[in-house]
Design a protein around this motif. Structure first.
Motif, PDB file in Angstrom:
ATOM      1  N   MET A   1     142.225  24.245 121.719  1.00  0.00           N
ATOM      2  CA  MET A   1     143.610  23.812 121.478  1.00  0.00           C
ATOM      3  C   MET A   1     144.527  25.017 121.287  1.00  0.00           C
ATOM      4  SD  MET A   1     143.721  20.631 121.952  1.00  0.00           S
ATOM      5  CE  MET A   1     145.454  20.414 121.582  1.00  0.00           C
ATOM      6  N   ASP A   2     144.025  26.080 120.610  1.00  0.00           N
ATOM      7  CA  ASP A   2     144.827  27.282 120.446  1.00  0.00           C
ATOM      8  C   ASP A   2     145.151  27.915 121.800  1.00  0.00           C
ATOM      9  OD1 ASP A   2     144.961  26.993 117.762  1.00  0.00           O
ATOM     10  OD2 ASP A   2     143.308  28.372 117.298  1.00  0.00           O
ATOM     11  N   TYR A   3     144.146  27.952 122.674  1.00  0.00           N
ATOM     12  CA  TYR A   3     144.393  28.506 124.011  1.00  0.00           C
ATOM     13  C   TYR A   3     145.457  27.700 124.745  1.00  0.00           C
ATOM     14  CZ  TYR A   3     140.753  32.078 124.215  1.00  0.00           C
ATOM     15  OH  TYR A   3     139.994  33.200 124.016  1.00  0.00           O
ATOM     16  N   LEU A   4     145.318  26.368 124.688  1.00  0.00           N
ATOM     17  CA  LEU A   4     146.274  25.517 125.404  1.00  0.00           C
ATOM     18  C   LEU A   4     147.683  25.715 124.843  1.00  0.00           C
ATOM     19  CD1 LEU A   4     144.297  22.172 125.879  1.00  0.00           C
ATOM     20  CD2 LEU A   4     144.844  23.904 127.594  1.00  0.00           C
ATOM     21  N   ARG A   5     147.768  25.798 123.509  1.00  0.00           N
ATOM     22  CA  ARG A   5     149.073  26.001 122.868  1.00  0.00           C
ATOM     23  C   ARG A   5     149.690  27.336 123.331  1.00  0.00           C
ATOM     24  NH1 ARG A   5     153.295  23.340 120.665  1.00  0.00           N
ATOM     25  NH2 ARG A   5     154.445  24.967 121.739  1.00  0.00           N
ATOM     26  N   ASN A   6     148.833  28.378 123.381  1.00  0.00           N
ATOM     27  CA  ASN A   6     149.299  29.694 123.827  1.00  0.00           C
ATOM     28  C   ASN A   6     149.771  29.686 125.272  1.00  0.00           C
ATOM     29  OD1 ASN A   6     149.237  31.454 121.745  1.00  0.00           O
ATOM     30  ND2 ASN A   6     147.022  31.829 121.903  1.00  0.00           N
TER      31      ASN A   6
END
Lengths: 260, 289
Positions: free
Chosen positions: A187-192
């Motif tokens: 999810m952090d990657y997608l948010r980034n």
């Protein structure tokens, strides 16, 4: 201008099963939108109607200024290159290596023959290695995908979508098969990707708390209809409305805890 | 509380719970109508077999003598193998001819079946095309390889040409079914992922479908290679296709040379064992690559 414009979208299976009814919404460039709703609400169908993996029965999807329903076979291919897709079960070719799977994202840009014989240009390979490094998979580059953990496989999936240089990512339950810590990484990657690369993300989610934490905007779907479309601060009543009262207190607890 | 008591307690608590086993009958198999019919069938087959042997017309062959003689023949064949009409070098050459026939028919068959198999796979092709190919191929497979060779021999004459065409024909039929079923086992999500990124059909086939099913394709091809080897030996004799099968036919039918028949059998067998070992090695390597 809106990147994605969906108007009166409907999908009917057989005679009486209406998977989607009159769905309308629009998504701006760079937005991170979470689609939540109970199983069978039509979330996956909605996502697949956007890039016409499923042909909608009625309604119109305009992506990047192009009417999707009017496209012919080859034009549709060209348009699909601008939309990356991520899946719950990663959908990698498990017998091939990480780098081979990542480069599959370039197939839409290649001639049939170059695609068949895996002939990729120098800049394509360079970009592939850069994306792999960005996703922390450098050590796994030459490993076969069946030797990776779930979280790593999903990162390969993200890399394969990113190398398409997409304008938008469609993510179908990207963390449904992952443990909490791998889920957070993904999810952090997608948010980034959404914040730093300016790629629009449309994410189907089962976890209400995750959706509330990460998304700019929530679309709630129930029985093929949009029942909520707004900012990620839902009241318990609104969560009830999306999931139906039968879902009970479990969702209320989870949703309420993080919404406050 | 022991087990039976707890079971009884469970029953009084949930009257709707019915166990298939009553407490006083510990038979492991349940006697049903089907099992009774099965027993009667087996028993009548046994009776018919015994009655059949009892009422055979044995002419003046005495069964004990016949069995002894057969065993002696086998003994001569397999304990005293000997070259008579050709030497070791020629034997190897004849085996090579048979292997050539095997290799050629398997290779041509596999190549054609690979492409037709793609169109016969339900997940890669349209239902109409897939069903058409599958039913046509079912007809080809229903007729034995040897018969196909004889059918083509009408046009090409008995010999290697008819053998190659007939064997290839049946190989294609066999491998299309095997290949297309391997392709159908592919995870539909993988195809969806590549289609969604703009890849076209041929790219998906070569980048996802074939790599995913490679082990399965190879093992089916080897299976057919082994079948074709056996058929190629038979074709040497039956269709005059040459090779070790023809030598076997000559040694057995023409010269009645038991020792040479035994020797040729050993030749054929040793090649079959080598083929088997190679196929196991290859599959292992492909799996752990």
């Amino acid at each position: 201008m809106n990147l994605l414009e969906v108007t009166n979208l409907s999908k009917q299976y057989g005679h009486d099963l209406l998977a989607l009814q009159n769905i309308s919404f629009s998504v701006q460039n760079g937005e991170f939108v979470a689609v939540i709703g109970p199983s069978g609400a039509g979330k996956s169908t909605l996502l697949r109607c956007i890039n016409r993996m499923i042909d909608p029965t009625d309604g119109e999807v305009v992506f990047d200024g192009v009417q999707m329903s009017k496209l012919k076979k080859n034009e549709l291919r060209m348009q699909r290159r601008k939309i990356g897709m991520i899946f719950q079960h990663y959908n990698l070719v498990s017998r091939l290596t990480v780098i081979e799977n990542v480069l599959h994202g370039r197939l839409g840009y290649k001639s049939t023959f170059a695609g068949i014989v895996s002939h990729y240009g120098k800049d394509e390979k360079k970009q592939a290695f850069e994306i792999i490094e960005m996703l922390g998979l450098t050590e796994q580059v030459y490993k076969r995908c069946d030797q990776l953990s779930g979280g790593q496989k999903q990162r390969v999936g993200i890399a394969r979508a990113l190398i398409q240089n997409p304008r938008m990512m469609l993510c179908d339950e990207p963390i449904a098969s992952l443990d909490p810590s791998a889920s957070k990484v993904i999810m952090d990657y997608l948010r980034n990707i959404s914040t730093k690369l300016g790629i629009t993300c449309l994410v189907n989610l089962h976890q209400v708390d995750v959706a509330l934490n990460y998304a700019d905007r929530i679309i709630g779907v129930n029985k093929g209809k949009i029942v909520y479309d707004g900012p990620p601060n839902l009241t318990p009543e609104e969560v009830y409305m999306i999931y139906g009262s039968a879902a009970g207190d479990l969702i209320f607890d989870v949703g309420g805890q993080h919404a406050s | 509380m022991n087990y039976l008591d707890s079971l009884e307690a469970l029953r009084t608590q949930f009257p709707s719970y019915k166990s298939g086993v009553t407490l006083h009958n510990y038979s492991i198999k349940k006697v049903t109508k089907a099992s009774i019919v099965m027993r009667i069938t087996l028993l009548s087959l046994v009776i018919l077999t015994v009655y059949g042997f009892y009422t055979f017309d044995y002419k003046d062959i005495r069964i004990i003598d016949a069995i002894t003689q057969a065993l002696t023949t086998f003994k001569t064949m397999f304990t005293q193998p000997r070259f008579n009409h050709f030497n070791f070098g020629q034997g190897v050459y004849q085996v090579a001819v048979t292997l050539g026939l095997t290799f050629l028919t398997t290779l041509i068959g596999a190549f054609i079946a690979l492409f037709l198999g793609l169109f016969a796979a339900q997940n890669l092709s349209s239902t109409v095309v897939s069903n058409a190919i599958k039913s046509f191929v079912a007809v080809i497979r229903a007729i034995d390889t040897v018969l196909w060779v004889l059918i083509f021999a009408v046009a090409a004459g008995l010999g290697s040409v008819a053998a190659v065409i007939g064997m290839t024909f049946h190989t294609i039929g066999y491998l299309i079914k095997a290949y297309s079923e391997s392709f159908e086992e592919l995870d539909p999500g993988v195809i969806e992922a590549l289609r969604g990124s703009g890849a076209n059909w041929w790219q998906i086939v070569f980048q996802a479908v074939i790599p995913s099913s490679a082990t399965s394709l190879l093992s089916w091809t080897f299976m057919r290679f082994e079948i074709n080897y056996a058929v190629a030996v038979a074709m040497g004799a039956a269709a005059g296709a040459g090779g070790i099968g023809f030598e076997l036919f000559m040694a057995g039918n023409h010269y009645y040379d038991l020792r040479e028949v035994g020797l040729i059998t050993y030749f054929i067998l040793s090649v079959a064992i080598v083929l088997e070992l190679v196929s196991i090695r290859l599959k292992l390597r492909l799996n752990t690559h």
